[in-house]
Write a protein that holds these residues in place. Structure first.
Motif, PDB file in Angstrom:
ATOM      1  N   ILE A  90       0.591  -1.126   0.032  1.00  0.00           N
ATOM      2  CA  ILE A  90      -0.001   0.057  -0.038  1.00  0.00           C
ATOM      3  C   ILE A  90       0.822   1.427   0.050  1.00  0.00           C
ATOM      4  O   ILE A  90       1.782   1.456   0.657  1.00  0.00           O
ATOM      5  CB  ILE A  90      -1.024   0.042   1.197  1.00  0.00           C
ATOM      6  CG1 ILE A  90      -1.658  -1.254   1.341  1.00  0.00           C
ATOM      7  CG2 ILE A  90      -1.899   1.058   1.289  1.00  0.00           C
ATOM      8  CD1 ILE A  90      -2.158  -1.377   2.806  1.00  0.00           C
ATOM      9  N   GLY A  91       0.585   2.181  -0.998  1.00  0.00           N
ATOM     10  CA  GLY A  91       1.115   3.595  -0.964  1.00  0.00           C
ATOM     11  C   GLY A  91       0.172   4.363  -0.329  1.00  0.00           C
ATOM     12  O   GLY A  91      -0.706   4.589  -0.688  1.00  0.00           O
ATOM     13  N   ILE A  92       0.727   5.351   0.679  1.00  0.00           N
ATOM     14  CA  ILE A  92      -0.230   5.982   1.525  1.00  0.00           C
ATOM     15  C   ILE A  92       0.388   7.709   1.646  1.00  0.00           C
ATOM     16  O   ILE A  92       1.444   7.751   1.658  1.00  0.00           O
ATOM     17  CB  ILE A  92       0.133   5.538   3.104  1.00  0.00           C
ATOM     18  CG1 ILE A  92      -0.653   4.136   3.260  1.00  0.00           C
ATOM     19  CG2 ILE A  92      -0.968   6.341   3.929  1.00  0.00           C
ATOM     20  CD1 ILE A  92      -0.522   3.668   4.373  1.00  0.00           C
ATOM     21  N   CYS A  93      -0.552   8.429   1.340  1.00  0.00           N
ATOM     22  CA  CYS A  93      -0.271   9.875   1.192  1.00  0.00           C
ATOM     23  C   CYS A  93      -1.631  10.680   2.011  1.00  0.00           C
ATOM     24  O   CYS A  93      -2.618  10.482   1.059  1.00  0.00           O
ATOM     25  CB  CYS A  93       0.175  10.290  -0.161  1.00  0.00           C
ATOM     26  SG  CYS A  93       0.371  12.221   0.132  1.00  0.00           S
ATOM     27  N   ALA A  94      -1.351  11.348   2.995  1.00  0.00           N
ATOM     28  CA  ALA A  94      -2.637  12.424   3.262  1.00  0.00           C
ATOM     29  C   ALA A  94      -2.810  13.402   2.540  1.00  0.00           C
ATOM     30  O   ALA A  94      -2.185  13.695   1.670  1.00  0.00           O
ATOM     31  CB  ALA A  94      -2.029  12.980   4.671  1.00  0.00           C
ATOM     32  N   GLY A  95      -4.074  13.832   2.301  1.00  0.00           N
ATOM     33  CA  GLY A  95      -4.400  14.700   1.249  1.00  0.00           C
ATOM     34  C   GLY A  95      -4.608  14.543  -0.085  1.00  0.00           C
ATOM     35  O   GLY A  95      -4.898  13.527  -0.523  1.00  0.00           O
ATOM     36  N   SER A  96      -3.716  15.173  -0.822  1.00  0.00           N
ATOM     37  CA  SER A  96      -3.555  14.985  -2.436  1.00  0.00           C
ATOM     38  C   SER A  96      -2.353  14.180  -2.651  1.00  0.00           C
ATOM     39  O   SER A  96      -1.195  14.741  -2.391  1.00  0.00           O
ATOM     40  CB  SER A  96      -3.635  16.271  -3.070  1.00  0.00           C
ATOM     41  OG  SER A  96      -3.550  15.940  -4.488  1.00  0.00           O
ATOM     42  N   GLY A  97      -2.515  12.809  -3.139  1.00  0.00           N
ATOM     43  CA  GLY A  97      -1.096  11.787  -3.360  1.00  0.00           C
ATOM     44  C   GLY A  97      -0.764  11.904  -4.736  1.00  0.00           C
ATOM     45  O   GLY A  97       0.313  11.110  -4.830  1.00  0.00           O
ATOM     46  N   GLY A  98      -1.249  12.501  -5.823  1.00  0.00           N
ATOM     47  CA  GLY A  98      -0.726  12.397  -7.150  1.00  0.00           C
ATOM     48  C   GLY A  98       0.833  12.555  -7.323  1.00  0.00           C
ATOM     49  O   GLY A  98       1.369  11.645  -7.602  1.00  0.00           O
ATOM     50  N   HIS A  99       1.491  13.528  -6.598  1.00  0.00           N
ATOM     51  CA  HIS A  99       2.926  13.920  -7.005  1.00  0.00           C
ATOM     52  C   HIS A  99       3.688  13.033  -6.376  1.00  0.00           C
ATOM     53  O   HIS A  99       4.708  12.750  -6.728  1.00  0.00           O
ATOM     54  CB  HIS A  99       3.072  15.386  -6.524  1.00  0.00           C
ATOM     55  CG  HIS A  99       4.448  15.843  -6.668  1.00  0.00           C
ATOM     56  ND1 HIS A  99       5.231  15.996  -7.807  1.00  0.00           N
ATOM     57  CD2 HIS A  99       5.453  15.708  -5.599  1.00  0.00           C
ATOM     58  CE1 HIS A  99       6.535  16.120  -7.440  1.00  0.00           C
ATOM     59  NE2 HIS A  99       6.702  16.048  -5.968  1.00  0.00           N
ATOM     60  N   LEU A 100       3.318  12.730  -5.064  1.00  0.00           N
ATOM     61  CA  LEU A 100       4.184  11.763  -4.230  1.00  0.00           C
ATOM     62  C   LEU A 100       4.174  10.337  -4.712  1.00  0.00           C
ATOM     63  O   LEU A 100       5.287   9.796  -4.767  1.00  0.00           O
ATOM     64  CB  LEU A 100       3.750  11.784  -2.754  1.00  0.00           C
ATOM     65  CG  LEU A 100       4.694  11.146  -1.549  1.00  0.00           C
ATOM     66  CD1 LEU A 100       6.145  11.840  -1.872  1.00  0.00           C
ATOM     67  CD2 LEU A 100       4.150  11.216  -0.405  1.00  0.00           C
ATOM     68  N   PHE A 101       2.962  10.032  -5.118  1.00  0.00           N
ATOM     69  CA  PHE A 101       2.854   8.657  -5.825  1.00  0.00           C
ATOM     70  C   PHE A 101       3.561   8.470  -7.222  1.00  0.00           C
ATOM     71  O   PHE A 101       4.173   7.546  -7.276  1.00  0.00           O
ATOM     72  CB  PHE A 101       1.339   8.070  -6.114  1.00  0.00           C
ATOM     73  CG  PHE A 101       0.512   7.898  -4.698  1.00  0.00           C
ATOM     74  CD1 PHE A 101       1.149   7.545  -3.886  1.00  0.00           C
ATOM     75  CD2 PHE A 101      -0.762   8.255  -4.853  1.00  0.00           C
ATOM     76  CE1 PHE A 101       0.448   7.293  -2.414  1.00  0.00           C
ATOM     77  CE2 PHE A 101      -1.579   7.922  -3.534  1.00  0.00           C
ATOM     78  CZ  PHE A 101      -0.783   7.447  -2.634  1.00  0.00           C
ATOM     79  N   SER A 102       3.743   9.599  -7.843  1.00  0.00           N
ATOM     80  CA  SER A 102       4.447   9.604  -8.919  1.00  0.00           C
ATOM     81  C   SER A 102       5.639   9.477  -8.867  1.00  0.00           C
ATOM     82  O   SER A 102       6.694   8.706  -9.462  1.00  0.00           O
ATOM     83  CB  SER A 102       4.144  11.067  -9.794  1.00  0.00           C
ATOM     84  OG  SER A 102       4.900  11.048 -10.932  1.00  0.00           O
ATOM     85  N   GLU A 103       6.308  10.117  -7.759  1.00  0.00           N
ATOM     86  CA  GLU A 103       7.660  10.015  -7.297  1.00  0.00           C
ATOM     87  C   GLU A 103       8.301   8.784  -6.721  1.00  0.00           C
ATOM     88  O   GLU A 103       9.188   8.054  -7.163  1.00  0.00           O
ATOM     89  CB  GLU A 103       8.002  11.061  -6.116  1.00  0.00           C
ATOM     90  CG  GLU A 103       8.042  12.463  -6.501  1.00  0.00           C
ATOM     91  CD  GLU A 103       9.118  12.758  -7.607  1.00  0.00           C
ATOM     92  OE1 GLU A 103      10.093  12.410  -7.479  1.00  0.00           O
ATOM     93  OE2 GLU A 103       8.603  13.558  -8.674  1.00  0.00           O
ATOM     94  N   MET A 104       7.048   8.122  -6.242  1.00  0.00           N
ATOM     95  CA  MET A 104       7.352   6.596  -5.723  1.00  0.00           C
ATOM     96  C   MET A 104       7.444   5.611  -6.792  1.00  0.00           C
ATOM     97  O   MET A 104       8.485   4.694  -6.821  1.00  0.00           O
ATOM     98  CB  MET A 104       6.059   6.195  -4.985  1.00  0.00           C
ATOM     99  CG  MET A 104       6.244   4.834  -4.483  1.00  0.00           C
ATOM    100  SD  MET A 104       4.400   4.305  -3.681  1.00  0.00           S
ATOM    101  CE  MET A 104       3.173   4.337  -4.968  1.00  0.00           C
TER     102      MET A 104
END
Length: 337
Positions: free
Chosen positions: A217-231
């Motif tokens: 599971i990838g988790i990001c509070a709020g808006s996760g688009g940018h962080l998931f892209s970096e992941m």
């Protein structure tokens, strides 16, 4: 009052609440100022709120990124919910100081089988969740966040570059030791985040939610688009993206790759942390700090009688806003109930 008001968003309603309560400070998770201001005007609603608070002598502090990154902070709180592990920073094991994205291992905790209600056997009806905008009004029992605990590894998506804080960073990746049905994780999310009546999920076309098994599971509070892209750029692949919101095209891209997505609306992934974790931490810390200051100031020469009266007041209070809420709710037809 020696009091703190916690909120996710500093709206006009929250400002009214803080002024009515005569709070000393508002801790607003989301910064109300995102870009530099060349002027302050009453014509802008956000700037009007700041001017009103300033006129009342009420301070504002916004800890957004620090709370997101902190070990035992918002990212770990969300990871605790999806893994069924109670949030407690003391349970986090030590991780290396080398700054690598080293996993923090959590072991399953024992529970009485009679206390477990999930997964539902046979044809037993699944829960009907009621939308609760304010998680501080809910009464969670331990069983709600201890369901089917699984041993897992977790680590930040982006480790902090600040030295001395191992295990801290933006977002979290959770890797479960055994695959878990998506429906079980949805149950945990619903129970841990205020029992919403429903929330958006996305699954690959041709699949049902009951078909999906989740190992990571990838988790990001709020808006996760940018962080998931970096992941993804870092080569980290997961089965489920858990966040507050994703854009239409980000969600489409995820399910095209075989991933599932769970969104709760932006601030619904953040608000429960204020009541469940931050309020309790601040109550302890502020009481200790206020006692220290009272003792120091009493011993100084020239302290006025009025100031001494303030120092005699040992009371401190931390409350979560009763009017703060996500702008989105879910409207359901009565015929569907």
């Amino acid at each position: 009052m020696n009091s703190v008001l916690l909120t996710v968003d500093l709206t006009k309603a929250v400002v009214d609440e803080a002024i009515d309560r005569n709070d000393s400070i508002v801790i607003a998770y989301h910064p109300i100022i995102f870009r530099g201001l060349k002027s302050l005007t009453l014509k802008d609603t956000q700037q009007q709120s700041l001017l009103r608070l300033a006129a009342e002598g009420i301070s504002v502090y916004s800890p957004h990124t620090a709370v997101d990154c902190a070990r035992g902070g918002l990212g770990d709180w969300l990871a605790d919910i999806v893994t069924g592990t109670p949030a407690d920073p003391q349970e986090l094991e030590d991780v290396p100081e080398d700054g690598e994205m080293s996993p923090t291992k959590r072991s399953p905790t024992k529970q009485n089988p009679a206390d477990s209600e999930f997964p539902f056997p046979g044809d037993q009806k699944r829960p009907s969740y009621m939308l609760q905008h304010h998680p501080s009004q809910m009464s969670l029992k331990d069983k709600a966040i201890k369901l089917n605990n699984h041993q897992h590894d977790r680590y930040p998506i982006q480790a902090t570059k600040v030295p001395g804080y191992p295990g801290a960073g933006m977002g979290r990746i959770v890797r479960l030791s055994k695959p878990v049905p998506l429906t079980d994780i949805i149950d945990r999310i619903g129970l841990g985040l205020g029992n919403p009546r429903g929330f958006p999920i996305a699954i690959p076309q041709g699949k049902q939610a009951s078909d999906m098994m989740i190992s990571s599971i990838g988790i990001c509070a709020g808006s996760g688009g940018h962080l998931f892209s970096e992941m993804e750029k870092a080569g980290e692949e997961v089965d489920l993206l858990f966040t507050g919101e994703l854009s239409h095209h980000e969600a489409l891209a995820a399910i095209e790759k075989g991933k599932c997505v769970v969104c709760l609306f932006h601030s619904n992934t953040e608000r429960g942390f204020l009541h469940g974790v931050l309020k309790k931490q601040l109550e302890v810390t502020i009481k200790e700090e206020w006692e220290r200051i009272r003792n120091e100031e009493r011993n100084k020469a020239g302290v006025s009688d009025e100031f001494m009266d303030h120092l005699d007041d040992e009371h401190v209070e931390v409350q979560v806003s009763e009017v703060d809420r996500d702008p989105y709710g879910i409207m359901i037809s009565k015929a569907a109930l």
